[in-house]
Motif scaffolding. Sequence first.
Motif, short mmCIF file in Angstrom:
data_model
loop_
_atom_site.label_atom_id
_atom_site.label_comp_id
_atom_site.label_asym_id
_atom_site.label_seq_id
_atom_site.Cartn_x
_atom_site.Cartn_y
_atom_site.Cartn_z
N ALA A 181 56.71 38.50 30.85
CA ALA A 181 56.71 37.08 31.20
C ALA A 181 55.27 36.58 31.31
O ALA A 181 54.93 35.53 30.76
CB ALA A 181 57.46 36.86 32.52
N ALA A 182 54.44 37.35 32.00
CA ALA A 182 53.04 36.94 32.16
C ALA A 182 52.37 36.84 30.79
O ALA A 182 51.63 35.89 30.52
CB ALA A 182 52.31 37.93 33.05
N GLY A 183 52.67 37.80 29.92
CA GLY A 183 52.09 37.78 28.58
C GLY A 183 52.52 36.55 27.81
O GLY A 183 51.69 35.87 27.20
N SER A 184 53.80 36.22 27.88
CA SER A 184 54.25 35.07 27.10
C SER A 184 53.77 33.76 27.72
O SER A 184 53.77 32.73 27.05
CB SER A 184 55.77 35.08 26.91
OG SER A 184 56.41 34.60 28.05
N LEU A 185 53.30 33.82 28.97
CA LEU A 185 52.71 32.62 29.58
C LEU A 185 51.23 32.49 29.24
O LEU A 185 50.55 31.59 29.73
CB LEU A 185 52.90 32.65 31.10
CG LEU A 185 54.33 32.38 31.57
CD1 LEU A 185 54.48 32.72 33.04
CD2 LEU A 185 54.70 30.92 31.33
N PHE A 193 47.32 42.95 34.19
CA PHE A 193 47.14 44.07 35.11
C PHE A 193 46.65 43.57 36.47
O PHE A 193 47.19 43.93 37.51
CB PHE A 193 46.14 45.08 34.53
CG PHE A 193 45.94 46.26 35.43
CD1 PHE A 193 46.89 47.28 35.48
CD2 PHE A 193 44.84 46.35 36.27
CE1 PHE A 193 46.73 48.36 36.33
CE2 PHE A 193 44.67 47.42 37.13
CZ PHE A 193 45.62 48.43 37.16
N ARG A 194 45.65 42.72 36.45
CA ARG A 194 45.03 42.28 37.69
C ARG A 194 45.97 41.40 38.52
O ARG A 194 46.06 41.54 39.74
CB ARG A 194 43.76 41.51 37.35
CG ARG A 194 42.86 41.17 38.53
CD ARG A 194 41.56 40.54 38.05
NE ARG A 194 41.81 39.38 37.19
CZ ARG A 194 42.03 38.16 37.66
NH1 ARG A 194 42.02 37.93 38.94
NH2 ARG A 194 42.26 37.16 36.82
N ARG A 195 46.68 40.50 37.86
CA ARG A 195 47.47 39.53 38.64
C ARG A 195 48.92 39.91 38.84
O ARG A 195 49.60 39.38 39.72
CB ARG A 195 47.37 38.14 37.99
CG ARG A 195 45.96 37.56 38.10
CD ARG A 195 45.90 36.11 37.74
NE ARG A 195 46.82 35.28 38.52
CZ ARG A 195 47.06 34.02 38.24
NH1 ARG A 195 46.45 33.44 37.22
NH2 ARG A 195 47.91 33.33 38.97
N ILE A 196 49.43 40.80 38.00
CA ILE A 196 50.85 41.17 38.12
C ILE A 196 51.02 42.63 38.55
O ILE A 196 51.68 42.90 39.56
CB ILE A 196 51.60 40.95 36.78
CG1 ILE A 196 51.39 39.53 36.26
CG2 ILE A 196 53.07 41.29 36.92
CD1 ILE A 196 51.97 38.45 37.14
N VAL A 197 50.42 43.55 37.81
CA VAL A 197 50.67 44.97 38.10
C VAL A 197 50.00 45.39 39.41
O VAL A 197 50.66 45.92 40.31
CB VAL A 197 50.17 45.86 36.94
CG1 VAL A 197 50.39 47.32 37.27
CG2 VAL A 197 50.91 45.49 35.66
N LEU A 198 48.70 45.13 39.51
CA LEU A 198 47.94 45.62 40.66
C LEU A 198 48.51 45.14 42.00
O LEU A 198 48.70 45.97 42.90
CB LEU A 198 46.47 45.23 40.50
CG LEU A 198 45.48 46.05 41.32
CD1 LEU A 198 45.64 47.53 41.03
CD2 LEU A 198 44.06 45.61 41.04
N PRO A 199 48.81 43.85 42.16
CA PRO A 199 49.35 43.42 43.46
C PRO A 199 50.65 44.14 43.81
O PRO A 199 50.92 44.39 44.98
CB PRO A 199 49.62 41.92 43.26
CG PRO A 199 48.75 41.52 42.13
CD PRO A 199 48.61 42.71 41.25
N THR B 100 47.19 28.39 35.42
CA THR B 100 45.95 28.99 35.94
C THR B 100 45.37 29.97 34.93
O THR B 100 44.16 30.12 34.82
CB THR B 100 46.21 29.72 37.28
OG1 THR B 100 47.31 30.60 37.13
CG2 THR B 100 46.50 28.74 38.38
N VAL B 101 46.25 30.62 34.17
CA VAL B 101 45.77 31.52 33.12
C VAL B 101 44.94 30.75 32.10
O VAL B 101 43.98 31.26 31.54
CB VAL B 101 46.98 32.20 32.43
CG1 VAL B 101 46.61 32.73 31.07
CG2 VAL B 101 47.51 33.32 33.30
#
Lengths: 283, 319
Positions: A181-185, A193-199, B100-101
């Motif tokens: 989802a993050a990728g398609s956004l 990695f930083r905003r989705i996986v790491l948290p 934000t991205v």
Amino acid sequence: MSPGPVSQALERHSPRRRGLPAGGRSATALGNGLLAGYLSVLVLLPVSALLASAASGGSAAFWQSVSGPEAVAALKLTLVASAIVVVVNALFGTLIAWVLVRDEFPGKRVVNALIDLPFALPTVVAGVVLLALYGKGGPAGIDITFTRAAVGLALLFVTLPFVVRSVQPVLIELDRSMEEAAGSLGAGSWTVFRRIVLPNLTPAILSGAALSFARALGEFGSVVLISGNLPFKTEVGSVYIFNQVENDNVAAAASVSVVLLACALVVLGAMTWLSRRGSAHGG
Amino acid sequence: MAIEVHNVTKRFGSFTALDDVSVTVKDGALMALLGPSGSGKSTLLRIIAGLETPDAGNVSIAGQDLTAAPARTRGVGFVFQHYAPFKHMTVYDNVAFGLTVRRASKNEVNERVGELLSLVRLDGLAKRYPSQLSGGQLQRMALARALAPQPKVLLLDEPFGALDVQVRGELREWLRRLHEEIHVTTIFVTHDQEEAMDVAGQIVVMNGGRIEQTGTPRELYEQPVNEFVMSFIGPVNRLGDALLRPHDIQILPGGDFASGAVEALVRRVVHLGFEVRVELTLPDGRDIWAQVTRETTAELELEEGQILSARLPTPRLFA
Ligand SMILES: Nc1ncnc2c1ncn2[C@@H]1O[C@H](COP(=O)(O)OP(=O)(O)O)[C@@H](O)[C@H]1O
């Protein structure tokens, strides 16, 4: 706009996701009692005895024991080495867990099994292994015995599994579609990695790190052989305590122990608090 | 913007999930990909979004060939089957993510998120976390999140699959109205023919990795090109190789053999609200069922064991 009929219907049908199931409470009373008794014998009593022993000479004696130059040097080395070990573990433990979960390579299962080796090996044996490897005339061709690097290496070895094993299951369970989802956004892989996986991994990394810190503080077996235990140089807290007991200085040993115990508790508490805060909303 | 899929094939190991599939979705259309589970609908959707790479064929959006483009540059809004909420972020941050991205300014983000939250009717819930939302709210949050960066096309994977029946109907209606409002080219995946016919203007029927037929709901219902489409798109009676729609069977009083009606024994009468399902046995022993109205039932005083006449429509035969 007020919530329409759809939203209202949805509210009614929303599953309860918070709070304990009510029925479980009374059944756990007995369990809680047993747990409390068990923990008292196993943890509370020894800790009380330790505190009593440390306090036996009064606060002046306690202070003198823990502020002696050799004690301070040992405690400092222990804390600094443990802190470094924690940072390295958090980094590399996460990396290893990532590779083990996300990548396919030949021998992956063997590597995965090897991670537990430091847990399975008696720590003195780990010390012997490290001595054989990195000692004089060892196959590695370098001699790090009797140096602080040896202390760090021994601590790294015995604490390796903590972060790996706490991050791995979380990573396996992590919903890959979040990353998609993050990728398609529009997010690139580093942002994902930083905003989705790491948290989502942070609570696990913190709890693994806390455990490895606590373990590193008290580590004895693996360090004692390879470090040489030189006072003011490579003598760690646990070895210092051991030497005090050997010299019939039990109160001093107990006092330094209390300091280590306090450090471990503070770090465990802080990490638990941090990871609670981080995962409070993780569904 | 229009979506064109040309001759796409996708294999997973030796299994062919998509076999030479071509689809065109017109600019601004609302299209359903309909088919039984495992027919390759999600795979096709994921290939359009760039989440999966086809083994052959190409995908273009707005006339631009995007087959080799990574998902993040395609400008596709994707709503996942289980919504894929960012669990560690508030509703606000979830919706804001795509902005934000792109380093949109704070004001811009604020304005757009507010706009979208009211569009999906989650105005008061911006500070909530996904674990504090119901299924339908999560779905609408996922939709707002997908729409935030103003995608060229919107793809929804089983958007109503995880919701209970009561809520589904209302959300269906709501999605259709939303589409009328924002007019972004939309494809949604479903295995429910009623849902597809209710929401979409155009339906692609898939089966076993292939497209069986493409058309409006009415075309598919009235002129199915094969047995699969006919039986998937509505109820059927099977008489050997022939297929009949139950509501095309006409029931007449016993003894009325006008224009080729045959004798039939009423086995069971089931009242389903407005419709009545009449189960019949024909003289040659074959069982069929007819769908009639309550009026017909009352007029003919239908009851079990009764003998009456049934006029069968010209059955459809698919070679
Ligand atoms: N990543 C994958 N690896 C292996 N097989 C897959 C994968 N994704 C889908 N498939 C297979 O492809 C077929 C079509 O899947 P899918 O497109 O999800 O069907 P649908 O959405 O119509 O239910 C299924 O049989 C499924 O098992």
